[in-house]
Scaffold this active site. Structure first.
Site, short mmCIF file in Angstrom:
data_model
loop_
_atom_site.label_atom_id
_atom_site.label_comp_id
_atom_site.label_asym_id
_atom_site.label_seq_id
_atom_site.Cartn_x
_atom_site.Cartn_y
_atom_site.Cartn_z
N GLU A 82 67.99 -38.91 -36.09
CA GLU A 82 68.66 -37.86 -36.90
C GLU A 82 70.15 -37.89 -36.62
OE1 GLU A 82 68.40 -35.68 -39.14
OE2 GLU A 82 66.30 -35.15 -39.47
N ARG A 142 64.42 -24.64 -32.09
CA ARG A 142 65.43 -25.54 -31.52
C ARG A 142 66.51 -25.76 -32.56
NH1 ARG A 142 65.11 -30.33 -34.14
NH2 ARG A 142 63.09 -31.17 -34.73
N ASN A 197 68.65 -27.94 -35.14
CA ASN A 197 68.32 -29.07 -36.01
C ASN A 197 69.63 -29.62 -36.58
OD1 ASN A 197 66.08 -30.64 -36.99
ND2 ASN A 197 66.43 -29.80 -39.02
N ASN A 233 68.67 -27.62 -42.76
CA ASN A 233 68.95 -29.05 -42.89
C ASN A 233 70.03 -29.29 -43.94
OD1 ASN A 233 68.13 -31.58 -41.91
ND2 ASN A 233 65.98 -31.06 -42.18
N ASP A 285 65.69 -33.66 -46.57
CA ASP A 285 66.02 -33.61 -45.14
C ASP A 285 67.55 -33.65 -45.01
OD1 ASP A 285 66.08 -34.16 -42.32
OD2 ASP A 285 64.02 -34.80 -42.45
O1 LIG Z 1 61.74 -32.20 -36.75
C1 LIG Z 1 62.07 -32.49 -37.86
O2 LIG Z 1 61.14 -32.49 -38.81
C2 LIG Z 1 61.49 -32.32 -40.13
C3 LIG Z 1 60.39 -32.93 -40.95
S1 LIG Z 1 59.18 -31.79 -41.39
O3 LIG Z 1 59.48 -31.36 -42.74
O4 LIG Z 1 59.18 -30.68 -40.47
O5 LIG Z 1 57.91 -32.50 -41.36
C4 LIG Z 1 62.79 -32.91 -40.46
O6 LIG Z 1 63.14 -32.49 -41.72
C5 LIG Z 1 63.82 -32.46 -39.48
O7 LIG Z 1 65.08 -32.89 -39.84
C6 LIG Z 1 63.45 -32.93 -38.18
O8 LIG Z 1 64.38 -32.58 -37.23
#
Ligand SMILES: O=C1O[C@H](CS(=O)(=O)O)[C@@H](O)[C@H](O)[C@H]1O
Length: 297
Positions: A19, A102, A104, A148, A204
């Site tokens: 990420e 947490r 992101n 996000n 995302d």
């Molecule tokens: O942990 C994460 O997961 C999500 C994907 S989900 O949609 O939760 O399956 C992702 O978008 C995010 O950026 C990531 O950190």
């Protein structure tokens, strides 16, 4: 009509959940994080394997500091990382209960302020998008599940973010001088998973190009989308992985698109078909991206 670009992995490293790719505007190299792998990574020009800084808690995102080094937003708070010595220190405690949430996705606004959103472990609408005001985090958008997709328009007057679980990208008017947003509205919306229908994925991480088009990685959709300011998808680039997580523009001319990807928790059959899952992918595009802003924080 643009030709499908050649897509290559950046070296041999594979993340569990890559990420926050960041092309450092002064160092001219790519940084990223592996969230569950608890690493900050850096690929120098020509290097096959990244330099790595292990983290004691999941890093959600990073930002480049004007004075050098990085800010790392981790489950246990905001940390400063001196990339020349590896030294780290806590800058600010998390504005949420780290037993349930947490940090992101995060980015720096055109005036150098850091914005970071949170994600709910239980995927409940208890997360938020925060602005960091030097000493503390102030919630600006509450009620999110997976904050996000932060990106600002080239003139700085529109701010975008997404809620991955809600399958929505939002836009608001943005006042660069004060860091305040107004008139939030839905910019683009995607269909949630529906039995019997093909699933296109959920928005995302994102990046903005110099023409004001928003590039979104579609998690479980296997592509990146280029979205016009009005919300229309004007280009789709299919990727050799099901779960891209975030694009960023970089390279000397800003026309290399780097895309982080995930392999954590993916089915074995999918991983057998997708040896590049977890790689940082790179491809060339016609329109350069906006360079990352250094944070004053
Ligand atoms: O942990 C994460 O997961 C999500 C994907 S989900 O949609 O939760 O399956 C992702 O978008 C995010 O950026 C990531 O950190």
């Amino acid at each position: 009509m643009a030709l499908e670009p050649d897509i290559q992995p950046l070296g041999a490293h594979r993340c569990l959940l890559g990420e926050s790719p960041l092309w450092h505007p002064t160092e001219q190299c790519l940084y990223a994080v592996d969230i569950p792998g608890r690493q900050v990574l850096r690929w120098r020009e020509g290097a096959d394997m990244p330099d790595m800084w292990p983290q004691d808690a999941e890093p959600g995102c990073i930002a480049a500091r004007a004075g050098g080094g990085l800010l790392v937003a981790r489950r246990d708070g905001l940390w400063a990382l001196d990339t020349s010595t590896g030294a780290q220190h806590l800058v600010s405690a998390p504005p949420y209960d780290p037993a349930r949430l947490r940090f992101n996705d995060g980015k720096v606004d055109p005036a150098g302020r850091l914005w970071v959103g949170s994600i709910s472990d239980a995927r409940e609408p208890e997360a938020a998008l925060y602005r960091f005001d030097g000493g503390a985090f102030a919630a600006q958008v509450p009620g999110l599940t997976t904050s996000n997709g932060l990106a600002w328009s080239p003139d700085g007057r529109r701010m975008h973010w997404s809620d991955t679980k809600a399958h929505r990208i939002y836009v608001a008017d943005f006042d660069v001088a004060t860091g305040t947003l107004s008139s939030p509205r839905v910019c683009a919306e995607f269909k949630p998973r529906t039995p019997g229908e093909a699933y296109g994925g959920r928005p995302d991480g994102a990046a903005m190009d110099a023409e004001g088009h928003y590039w979104a990685a579609m998690f479980e959709g296997g592509c990146v989308l280029r979205i016009a300011p009005g919300g229309d998808v004007v280009r789709r680039i299919d990727l050799p992985v099901t779960c891209p997580t975030m694009p960023t523009f970089g390279g000397a001319d800003g026309r290399t698109l780097f895309v982080t990807t995930a392999r954590e928790k993916r089915p074995a059959e999918e991983l057998a078909r997708e040896p590049l899952a977890g790689a940082v992918l790179q491809l060339r595009v016609d329109v350069p991206g906006l360079p990352a802003t250094l944070t004053q924080a």
